[in-house]
Design a protein around this motif. Sequence first.
Motif, PDB file in Angstrom:
ATOM      1  N   GLY B 240      46.323  -2.667  -8.961  1.00 36.97           N
ATOM      2  CA  GLY B 240      45.903  -1.305  -8.637  1.00 36.97           C
ATOM      3  C   GLY B 240      46.373  -0.956  -7.244  1.00 36.97           C
ATOM      4  N   THR B 241      46.824   0.282  -7.049  1.00 33.54           N
ATOM      5  CA  THR B 241      47.376   0.642  -5.741  1.00 33.54           C
ATOM      6  C   THR B 241      46.521   1.707  -5.058  1.00 33.54           C
ATOM      7  N   ILE B 242      46.286   1.500  -3.777  1.00 34.20           N
ATOM      8  CA  ILE B 242      45.689   2.558  -2.945  1.00 34.20           C
ATOM      9  C   ILE B 242      46.810   3.037  -2.031  1.00 34.20           C
ATOM     10  N   GLY B 243      47.437   4.142  -2.408  1.00 31.37           N
ATOM     11  CA  GLY B 243      48.557   4.661  -1.613  1.00 31.37           C
ATOM     12  C   GLY B 243      49.891   4.178  -2.135  1.00 31.37           C
ATOM     13  N   THR B 244      50.374   4.742  -3.242  1.00 34.84           N
ATOM     14  CA  THR B 244      51.640   4.269  -3.820  1.00 34.84           C
ATOM     15  C   THR B 244      52.812   4.603  -2.897  1.00 34.84           C
ATOM     16  N   THR B 245      53.926   3.929  -3.138  1.00 34.94           N
ATOM     17  CA  THR B 245      55.100   4.093  -2.287  1.00 34.94           C
ATOM     18  C   THR B 245      55.687   5.500  -2.393  1.00 34.94           C
ATOM     19  N   SER B 246      55.758   6.020  -3.594  1.00 30.34           N
ATOM     20  CA  SER B 246      56.393   7.325  -3.769  1.00 30.34           C
ATOM     21  C   SER B 246      55.552   8.452  -3.190  1.00 30.34           C
ATOM     22  N   SER B 247      54.276   8.495  -3.561  1.00 26.76           N
ATOM     23  CA  SER B 247      53.484   9.686  -3.238  1.00 26.76           C
ATOM     24  C   SER B 247      52.119   9.383  -2.650  1.00 26.76           C
ATOM     25  N   ALA B 248      51.878   8.130  -2.294  1.00 26.85           N
ATOM     26  CA  ALA B 248      50.584   7.720  -1.730  1.00 26.85           C
ATOM     27  C   ALA B 248      49.419   8.031  -2.659  1.00 26.85           C
ATOM     28  N   ALA B 249      49.694   7.987  -3.962  1.00 23.92           N
ATOM     29  CA  ALA B 249      48.630   8.185  -4.953  1.00 23.92           C
ATOM     30  C   ALA B 249      47.684   6.991  -4.953  1.00 23.92           C
ATOM     31  N   VAL B 250      46.461   7.253  -5.406  1.00 29.65           N
ATOM     32  CA  VAL B 250      45.461   6.189  -5.453  1.00 29.65           C
ATOM     33  C   VAL B 250      45.039   5.986  -6.911  1.00 29.65           C
ATOM     34  N   ASP B 251      45.168   4.745  -7.390  1.00 32.65           N
ATOM     35  CA  ASP B 251      44.704   4.443  -8.744  1.00 32.65           C
ATOM     36  C   ASP B 251      43.184   4.499  -8.790  1.00 32.65           C
ATOM     37  N   HIS B 252      42.630   4.711 -10.003  1.00 33.48           N
ATOM     38  CA  HIS B 252      41.165   4.747 -10.140  1.00 33.48           C
ATOM     39  C   HIS B 252      40.648   3.320 -10.278  1.00 33.48           C
ATOM     40  N   ILE B 253      40.388   2.740  -9.139  1.00 31.83           N
ATOM     41  CA  ILE B 253      40.081   1.303  -9.109  1.00 31.83           C
ATOM     42  C   ILE B 253      38.841   0.972  -9.941  1.00 31.83           C
ATOM     43  N   SER B 254      37.827   1.819  -9.837  1.00 27.73           N
ATOM     44  CA  SER B 254      36.610   1.582 -10.603  1.00 27.73           C
ATOM     45  C   SER B 254      36.904   1.528 -12.101  1.00 27.73           C
ATOM     46  N   GLU B 255      37.711   2.464 -12.555  1.00 19.91           N
ATOM     47  CA  GLU B 255      38.079   2.477 -13.971  1.00 19.91           C
ATOM     48  C   GLU B 255      38.857   1.220 -14.355  1.00 19.91           C
ATOM     49  N   LEU B 256      39.747   0.796 -13.474  1.00 14.42           N
ATOM     50  CA  LEU B 256      40.521  -0.424 -13.750  1.00 14.42           C
ATOM     51  C   LEU B 256      39.579  -1.621 -13.870  1.00 14.42           C
ATOM     52  N   ALA B 257      38.618  -1.692 -12.945  1.00 15.54           N
ATOM     53  CA  ALA B 257      37.654  -2.805 -12.968  1.00 15.54           C
ATOM     54  C   ALA B 257      36.854  -2.770 -14.267  1.00 15.54           C
ATOM     55  N   ASP B 258      36.454  -1.570 -14.693  1.00 18.00           N
ATOM     56  CA  ASP B 258      35.737  -1.450 -15.978  1.00 18.00           C
ATOM     57  C   ASP B 258      36.610  -1.938 -17.133  1.00 18.00           C
ATOM     58  N   ALA B 259      37.870  -1.515 -17.091  1.00 20.54           N
ATOM     59  CA  ALA B 259      38.755  -1.770 -18.235  1.00 20.54           C
ATOM     60  C   ALA B 259      39.011  -3.254 -18.470  1.00 20.54           C
ATOM     61  N   ILE B 260      38.986  -4.036 -17.413  1.00 22.08           N
ATOM     62  CA  ILE B 260      39.318  -5.460 -17.582  1.00 22.08           C
ATOM     63  C   ILE B 260      38.063  -6.331 -17.683  1.00 22.08           C
ATOM     64  N   GLN B 261      36.909  -5.694 -17.589  1.00 22.42           N
ATOM     65  CA  GLN B 261      35.641  -6.438 -17.694  1.00 22.42           C
ATOM     66  C   GLN B 261      35.652  -7.352 -18.924  1.00 22.42           C
ATOM     67  N   GLY B 262      35.281  -8.594 -18.720  1.00 18.53           N
ATOM     68  CA  GLY B 262      35.193  -9.519 -19.854  1.00 18.53           C
ATOM     69  C   GLY B 262      36.525 -10.130 -20.261  1.00 18.53           C
ATOM     70  N   THR B 263      37.613  -9.761 -19.577  1.00 14.28           N
ATOM     71  CA  THR B 263      38.911 -10.380 -19.872  1.00 14.28           C
ATOM     72  C   THR B 263      39.236 -11.413 -18.800  1.00 14.28           C
ATOM     73  N   ASP B 264      40.384 -12.069 -18.936  1.00  7.58           N
ATOM     74  CA  ASP B 264      40.832 -13.037 -17.916  1.00  7.58           C
ATOM     75  C   ASP B 264      41.764 -12.384 -16.915  1.00  7.58           C
ATOM     76  N   VAL B 265      41.779 -11.063 -16.872  1.00  7.84           N
ATOM     77  CA  VAL B 265      42.737 -10.372 -16.018  1.00  7.84           C
ATOM     78  C   VAL B 265      42.267 -10.370 -14.567  1.00  7.84           C
ATOM     79  N   TRP B 266      43.182 -10.732 -13.684  1.00 11.65           N
ATOM     80  CA  TRP B 266      42.943 -10.749 -12.234  1.00 11.65           C
ATOM     81  C   TRP B 266      43.272  -9.362 -11.710  1.00 11.65           C
ATOM     82  N   LEU B 267      42.352  -8.754 -10.990  1.00  7.58           N
ATOM     83  CA  LEU B 267      42.603  -7.418 -10.430  1.00  7.58           C
ATOM     84  C   LEU B 267      42.997  -7.547  -8.959  1.00  7.58           C
ATOM     85  N   HIS B 268      44.245  -7.151  -8.693  1.00  6.22           N
ATOM     86  CA  HIS B 268      44.757  -7.208  -7.318  1.00  6.22           C
ATOM     87  C   HIS B 268      44.940  -5.782  -6.811  1.00  6.22           C
TER      88      HIS B 268
END
Lengths: 485, 485
Positions: B240-268
């Motif tokens: 997940g990115t806070i401030g992308t290279t192209s446009s400094a967009a911010v991903d919805h980190i909370s949503e990402l954390a929800d989406a991977i809940q219960g999986t083996d996915v590492w959130l960086h």
Amino acid sequence: MDIEEFRKRGYEAVDRICKYYKELDNHNVLPNVRPGYLKELLPKEAPEEPESFDAIQSDIETKIIPGVTHWQSPNFFAFYPANSSFPGILGDMYSDMFGCIGFNWITSPACTELETIVLDWVGKLIGLDKTFLSDGYGGGVIQGTASEATLVALIAARQRVIDKYKAEGLTEEQLHVISSRLIAYGSTQTHSCLKKSTMIANVRFRALSTDEKFSLRGDTIKREIEKDISQGLIPCFLNGTIGTTSSAAVDHISELADAIQGTDVWLHIDAAYAGSALVCPEYQHYLDGVDRADSFNFNMHKWLLTNFDTSCLWVKRRKLLISALTITPEFLKNPASESGLVLDYRDWQLPLGRRFRSLKIWFVLRTYGAKGLREHIRKSISLAKHFQNRLLSEYSDLFAISTEQAFSLVCFHVIPNVKSRKTSNELTEEVYNRVNETQKIYLTHTKLNDQFVIRFVVGSPWTAKEHVDRAFDLIVKITKEAISH
Amino acid sequence: MDIEEFRKRGYEAVDRICKYYKELDNHNVLPNVRPGYLKELLPKEAPEEPESFDAIQSDIETKIIPGVTHWQSPNFFAFYPANSSFPGILGDMYSDMFGCIGFNWITSPACTELETIVLDWVGKLIGLDKTFLSDGYGGGVIQGTASEATLVALIAARQRVIDKYKAEGLTEEQLHVISSRLIAYGSTQTHSCLKKSTMIANVRFRALSTDEKFSLRGDTIKREIEKDISQGLIPCFLNGTIGTTSSAAVDHISELADAIQGTDVWLHIDAAYAGSALVCPEYQHYLDGVDRADSFNFNMHKWLLTNFDTSCLWVKRRKLLISALTITPEFLKNPASESGLVLDYRDWQLPLGRRFRSLKIWFVLRTYGAKGLREHIRKSISLAKHFQNRLLSEYSDLFAISTEQAFSLVCFHVIPNVKSRKTSNELTEEVYNRVNETQKIYLTHTKLNDQFVIRFVVGSPWTAKEHVDRAFDLIVKITKEAISH
């Protein structure tokens, strides 16, 4: 901090550096602190208000210096040296002045071009085959460390194999299977960074046994490759070392090159420490066979007076490195790169960003001249020789040489006398620990064929005969005590 | 070069740095050299005899400076900033004084301990959840770049999955198969270093589409993970990115954390550029959800006045990082490490060697204070705002904003007028190229939904309103010319 305050603080920093080197011999090389010492001395949070630089300088003296291990000390005989020099420090200062990030040519042409030039200079100086130079298909690049150089070479090796299968028409899924069958080789004496590189790159790894001199031989690797191929594995990488970490052994590079002839195996030569000695013609015979390798690496920041981090990597076909490491998103496109006339070093390394590190190499080469660098290497080696001579001539009853002196490294162990209840390993380990506990000199150890061995390495430009003699006397004194107790 | 000559040359270097910054505004930001310029000016080989330092200083002026891109210039608006500061430069000087290589605690206790302490300071300052601090199971470490931070996190993520299957009793061969099925995710806007990391680590990668604001959303990733699992792949990593290279967009980190809940996915979380803004409380809401991430990274060497290379990485469970990256050959064993009371940062990174980089962070934090750092960030953002306001209020017929201003980045493009035969993309690219060809300011570009976009980023502490106004006037002048021709 404005420009005039920086001038004042900069002068003070220069003075402090001068004082540090003037007094270096008075410091114990190892610090006398316990784990967690600094946490007790510093606040728990960053200050809200700016602090004066006086406070910082004062903390350096009272809180930092007591916890520093003095790598530049003339009494540092541990690991391999990591010596800096005044021209090297000046090189870093000019690099910091610019603060440029030279990942593409256009992001600082001087940064890229000076790097290509000085790597050609160094390549010639150490007698590297001309196919490694930038004139043809090869070229050099500064990596942070030998670990990164090894990893980068491994990635290129893997890509070369994958591309071959791709060209044969294999699907992506089949390539994943191929990829999981790749295997890299080193010897039991290869630096741990190879194993770490294979862990990172997800390539299988096997450490092969060496001969009695700790050198990897051609027949060993030939046998292993044949066996692995017959079992469905795909050998892709072989590491040969000039100057192993434990005993500075040299693999038979020519034999290794013969053994992999006709295979897809990439031959990488790691000369991290001993590569510096190749500035002297009398050591260049170790390069026999390197002309048939795919990549070669040594660390100027070890034994060639250039501050960390200047690990020099040359490849014979830069295209292979670049094709394995290039990604060009929109924001990195620019006319110079698209012209094909320039090198973009971001494609030769793991990270994107990079500092202007060629300045310090340039400063060191010019300030010492080839002549000065050779003198430095020969002096280190002759001091190691002096140490070994004293061991053998004065105390052959107390000590044995574990392997022949190689470059500036002496490996030795303690011999128990008939009355001793301790084994050689117990005694050597005890001596080793007790010497380091004095904090006056710093040694490291290794194991060679289950023999606990003390390594004594000379490399600091500040080390003179008196330091070696003092270290020798300390080791003898402690050994006598250990034997008699 | 002896101590007294170093003192003289060191003072001169400090004076040269002062002069550089005094005159920085007079230099064009981009150099006027052609590919290969330096090769024509320098000898083909290293000198045999030592040269005087006068010769080196003179070459810096006549051969190097003309080829430097001035990243520290107040007129540098390209990429993201990589700003240094005087306390940062001083930090590097003291680091070079010691020249210590702090890979294990004992190789320089102060080097390790100061790093742990200042990373805790910075973590607190940017409002990072306390589970990332060293008190508990987490902790921070300095990496060279965000690329290395991402790769290190990916390696730890992979190891966590492999270890899980290992614990279930799978054989080595089965684990190789598992390993070839792992997949990592980012968005189309994720920095290219993620793709490069997956190439290095040999993990599959997929770039997912974003919403109209270039942010990655939870439902996208949830859908993709489910699809991939059903097809036998094993999701292991999400960036997940806070401030992308192209446009400094911010991903919805909370949503990402929800989406991977219960999986083996590492959130960086990659906040390489925008992470610096988190020193201001008004931006800390972007951290929502980061408390559920596994790792977080930002580069103090981008926008927080600390010279490259100080990329700060925090992990929630340091054990996972260490277990993925540890190898301990004999020569690295020592009583302190074996006591379990100390951190050995070599196990937190790719290479073995490492410099004393925490000094410059410490110097910067103390010299500016939290207050001074916040002022710097707010000033950059308000200057970007000023630029955007002028675009919109004075020339809304010429320019359009491509995305909302984010942090200190403004993305804009040129609007063709009714008579123009050129498209917006053609015009914008032409303006972009012609502005850079003046060499007076430096801009970079990107593409957003096939729109060619000019990026204008403020970050240098030397940039004042007059520089932004001058840049604005230059862009307007060139745009008017481009439109009328």
